[in-house]
Design a protein around this motif. Structure first.
Motif, PDB file in Angstrom:
ATOM      1  N   THR A   1      24.403  41.202 117.513  1.00  0.00           N
ATOM      2  CA  THR A   1      25.441  40.515 117.376  1.00  0.00           C
ATOM      3  C   THR A   1      26.642  40.214 118.716  1.00  0.00           C
ATOM      4  O   THR A   1      27.327  39.556 118.883  1.00  0.00           O
ATOM      5  N   GLY A   2      26.400  41.336 119.439  1.00  0.00           N
ATOM      6  CA  GLY A   2      27.276  41.665 120.657  1.00  0.00           C
ATOM      7  C   GLY A   2      28.577  42.287 119.802  1.00  0.00           C
ATOM      8  O   GLY A   2      28.480  42.708 118.814  1.00  0.00           O
ATOM      9  N   GLU A   3      29.707  42.071 120.647  1.00  0.00           N
ATOM     10  CA  GLU A   3      31.039  42.650 120.074  1.00  0.00           C
ATOM     11  C   GLU A   3      31.665  41.614 119.198  1.00  0.00           C
ATOM     12  O   GLU A   3      31.826  40.364 119.520  1.00  0.00           O
ATOM     13  N   ILE A   4      32.000  41.986 117.911  1.00  0.00           N
ATOM     14  CA  ILE A   4      32.841  41.121 116.969  1.00  0.00           C
ATOM     15  C   ILE A   4      33.924  41.966 116.966  1.00  0.00           C
ATOM     16  O   ILE A   4      34.250  43.181 116.567  1.00  0.00           O
ATOM     17  N   SER A   5      35.251  41.180 116.994  1.00  0.00           N
ATOM     18  CA  SER A   5      36.545  42.015 116.554  1.00  0.00           C
ATOM     19  C   SER A   5      37.496  41.367 115.824  1.00  0.00           C
ATOM     20  O   SER A   5      36.970  40.138 115.051  1.00  0.00           O
ATOM     21  N   GLY A   6      38.169  41.813 114.934  1.00  0.00           N
ATOM     22  CA  GLY A   6      39.142  41.139 113.979  1.00  0.00           C
ATOM     23  C   GLY A   6      40.624  41.958 113.888  1.00  0.00           C
ATOM     24  O   GLY A   6      40.627  43.197 114.207  1.00  0.00           O
ATOM     25  N   GLU A   7      41.236  41.330 113.528  1.00  0.00           N
ATOM     26  CA  GLU A   7      42.787  41.798 113.222  1.00  0.00           C
ATOM     27  C   GLU A   7      43.256  40.974 111.983  1.00  0.00           C
ATOM     28  O   GLU A   7      43.160  39.668 111.806  1.00  0.00           O
ATOM     29  N   PHE A   8      43.813  41.814 111.047  1.00  0.00           N
ATOM     30  CA  PHE A   8      43.870  41.051 109.690  1.00  0.00           C
ATOM     31  C   PHE A   8      45.366  42.018 109.338  1.00  0.00           C
ATOM     32  O   PHE A   8      45.626  42.946 109.729  1.00  0.00           O
ATOM     33  N   LYS A   9      46.237  41.272 108.535  1.00  0.00           N
ATOM     34  CA  LYS A   9      47.376  41.657 107.891  1.00  0.00           C
ATOM     35  C   LYS A   9      47.465  41.338 106.415  1.00  0.00           C
ATOM     36  O   LYS A   9      47.106  40.106 105.965  1.00  0.00           O
ATOM     37  N   LEU A  10      47.422  42.392 105.510  1.00  0.00           N
ATOM     38  CA  LEU A  10      47.504  42.227 104.237  1.00  0.00           C
ATOM     39  C   LEU A  10      49.067  42.414 103.459  1.00  0.00           C
ATOM     40  O   LEU A  10      49.620  43.445 103.839  1.00  0.00           O
ATOM     41  N   THR A  11      49.569  41.338 102.926  1.00  0.00           N
ATOM     42  CA  THR A  11      50.795  41.588 102.401  1.00  0.00           C
ATOM     43  C   THR A  11      50.632  41.348 100.877  1.00  0.00           C
ATOM     44  O   THR A  11      49.449  40.997 100.464  1.00  0.00           O
ATOM     45  N   PRO A  12      51.551  41.900  99.976  1.00  0.00           N
ATOM     46  CA  PRO A  12      51.597  41.653  98.772  1.00  0.00           C
ATOM     47  C   PRO A  12      51.371  40.186  98.210  1.00  0.00           C
ATOM     48  O   PRO A  12      50.728  39.977  97.019  1.00  0.00           O
ATOM     49  N   ASP A  13      51.672  39.250  99.078  1.00  0.00           N
ATOM     50  CA  ASP A  13      51.237  37.800  98.786  1.00  0.00           C
ATOM     51  C   ASP A  13      50.140  37.099  99.464  1.00  0.00           C
ATOM     52  O   ASP A  13      49.437  36.265  98.998  1.00  0.00           O
ATOM     53  N   ALA A  14      49.739  37.700 100.598  1.00  0.00           N
ATOM     54  CA  ALA A  14      48.669  36.934 101.424  1.00  0.00           C
ATOM     55  C   ALA A  14      47.712  37.931 102.167  1.00  0.00           C
ATOM     56  O   ALA A  14      48.101  38.873 102.533  1.00  0.00           O
ATOM     57  N   LEU A  15      46.737  37.609 102.565  1.00  0.00           N
ATOM     58  CA  LEU A  15      45.937  38.154 103.604  1.00  0.00           C
ATOM     59  C   LEU A  15      45.566  37.088 104.693  1.00  0.00           C
ATOM     60  O   LEU A  15      45.124  35.938 104.615  1.00  0.00           O
ATOM     61  N   GLU A  16      46.016  37.292 105.826  1.00  0.00           N
ATOM     62  CA  GLU A  16      45.754  36.516 107.240  1.00  0.00           C
ATOM     63  C   GLU A  16      44.986  37.387 108.132  1.00  0.00           C
ATOM     64  O   GLU A  16      45.126  38.509 108.214  1.00  0.00           O
TER      65      GLU A  16
ATOM     66  N   GLY B   1      43.854  38.837  94.744  1.00  0.00           N
ATOM     67  CA  GLY B   1      44.596  37.780  94.044  1.00  0.00           C
ATOM     68  C   GLY B   1      45.381  37.233  94.872  1.00  0.00           C
ATOM     69  O   GLY B   1      46.644  37.108  94.603  1.00  0.00           O
ATOM     70  N   VAL B   2      45.480  37.096  96.114  1.00  0.00           N
ATOM     71  CA  VAL B   2      46.360  36.708  96.994  1.00  0.00           C
ATOM     72  C   VAL B   2      45.918  35.464  97.661  1.00  0.00           C
ATOM     73  O   VAL B   2      44.628  35.181  97.715  1.00  0.00           O
ATOM     74  N   ASP B   3      46.750  34.660  98.346  1.00  0.00           N
ATOM     75  CA  ASP B   3      46.364  33.583  99.305  1.00  0.00           C
ATOM     76  C   ASP B   3      45.641  34.140 100.505  1.00  0.00           C
ATOM     77  O   ASP B   3      46.050  35.115 101.178  1.00  0.00           O
ATOM     78  N   VAL B   4      44.407  33.973 100.830  1.00  0.00           N
ATOM     79  CA  VAL B   4      43.448  34.332 101.907  1.00  0.00           C
ATOM     80  C   VAL B   4      43.226  33.365 102.782  1.00  0.00           C
ATOM     81  O   VAL B   4      42.828  32.362 102.783  1.00  0.00           O
ATOM     82  N   ARG B   5      43.689  33.649 104.241  1.00  0.00           N
ATOM     83  CA  ARG B   5      43.513  32.705 105.422  1.00  0.00           C
ATOM     84  C   ARG B   5      42.859  33.721 106.361  1.00  0.00           C
ATOM     85  O   ARG B   5      43.407  34.054 107.313  1.00  0.00           O
ATOM     86  N   LEU B   6      41.473  33.796 106.412  1.00  0.00           N
ATOM     87  CA  LEU B   6      40.880  34.444 107.568  1.00  0.00           C
ATOM     88  C   LEU B   6      40.253  33.086 108.189  1.00  0.00           C
ATOM     89  O   LEU B   6      39.496  32.048 107.452  1.00  0.00           O
ATOM     90  N   SER B   7      40.147  33.075 109.580  1.00  0.00           N
ATOM     91  CA  SER B   7      39.418  32.365 110.352  1.00  0.00           C
ATOM     92  C   SER B   7      38.712  32.784 111.618  1.00  0.00           C
ATOM     93  O   SER B   7      38.947  34.098 111.803  1.00  0.00           O
ATOM     94  N   VAL B   8      38.014  32.013 112.369  1.00  0.00           N
ATOM     95  CA  VAL B   8      37.273  32.646 113.484  1.00  0.00           C
ATOM     96  C   VAL B   8      38.151  31.733 114.467  1.00  0.00           C
ATOM     97  O   VAL B   8      38.025  30.423 114.588  1.00  0.00           O
ATOM     98  N   GLY B   9      38.864  32.439 115.710  1.00  0.00           N
ATOM     99  CA  GLY B   9      39.497  31.507 116.445  1.00  0.00           C
ATOM    100  C   GLY B   9      40.084  32.097 117.754  1.00  0.00           C
ATOM    101  O   GLY B   9      40.796  31.319 118.391  1.00  0.00           O
ATOM    102  N   PHE B  10      39.533  33.291 118.082  1.00  0.00           N
ATOM    103  CA  PHE B  10      39.845  33.850 119.349  1.00  0.00           C
ATOM    104  C   PHE B  10      38.798  34.568 119.855  1.00  0.00           C
ATOM    105  O   PHE B  10      37.729  34.744 119.206  1.00  0.00           O
TER     106      PHE B  10
END
Length: 132
Positions: A32-47, A77-86
């Motif tokens: 795959t080469g290098e894959i990175s990610g950064e995520f923030k989980l709150t009580p209402d959402a995961l971005e 059980g939260v709104d999840v907004r994960l994307s590929v974009g950087f």
């Protein structure tokens, strides 16, 4: 372990500070080469966002991230907004933060939720690596 080769994972989970609820990772495998990610989980959402240095890997991530969004929405059980974009996190961004990486507001979540998220994301990345 991915297929018959090994890979590396650098993982940072932030809890109990002003940046609580953040998970950063860098996953690297020959396939795959290098894959990175950064995520923030709150009580209402995961971005969060994934980045990849390899164009084939980035395309696979883009094609499969919708399925991961559905799985995580059901599990957390939260709104999840994960994307590929950087283009990915540099080592400096991984440890200190960097412009261009997602910016999140602070909010407390359970440590167990962050560990569950980590397991799901790593399993997803292993499946991507096996598909390359």
């Amino acid at each position: 372990k991915v297929n018959d080769s090994t890979g590396n994972v650098s993982l940072k989970i932030v809890e109990g500070s002003n940046e609580s609820g953040i998970m950063k990772l860098i996953f690297s495998a020959v396939e795959t080469g290098e894959i990175s990610g950064e995520f923030k989980l709150t009580p209402d959402a995961l971005e969060g966002k994934f980045g990849a240095e390899d164009s084939r890997t980035k395309e696979l991530l883009e094609n499969r991230v919708g399925g991961l969004n559905e799985v995580l929405t059901s599990e957390f059980g939260v709104d999840v907004r994960l994307s590929v974009g950087f283009d990915g996190l540099s080592q400096m961004a991984f440890y200190q933060g960097e412009e261009g990486a997602p910016d999140y507001k602070d909010s407390a979540v359970s440590t167990q939720s962050l560990y569950n998220l980590t397991g799901r994301v790593l399993s997803f990345l292993k499946n991507v690596a096996e598909a390359v």
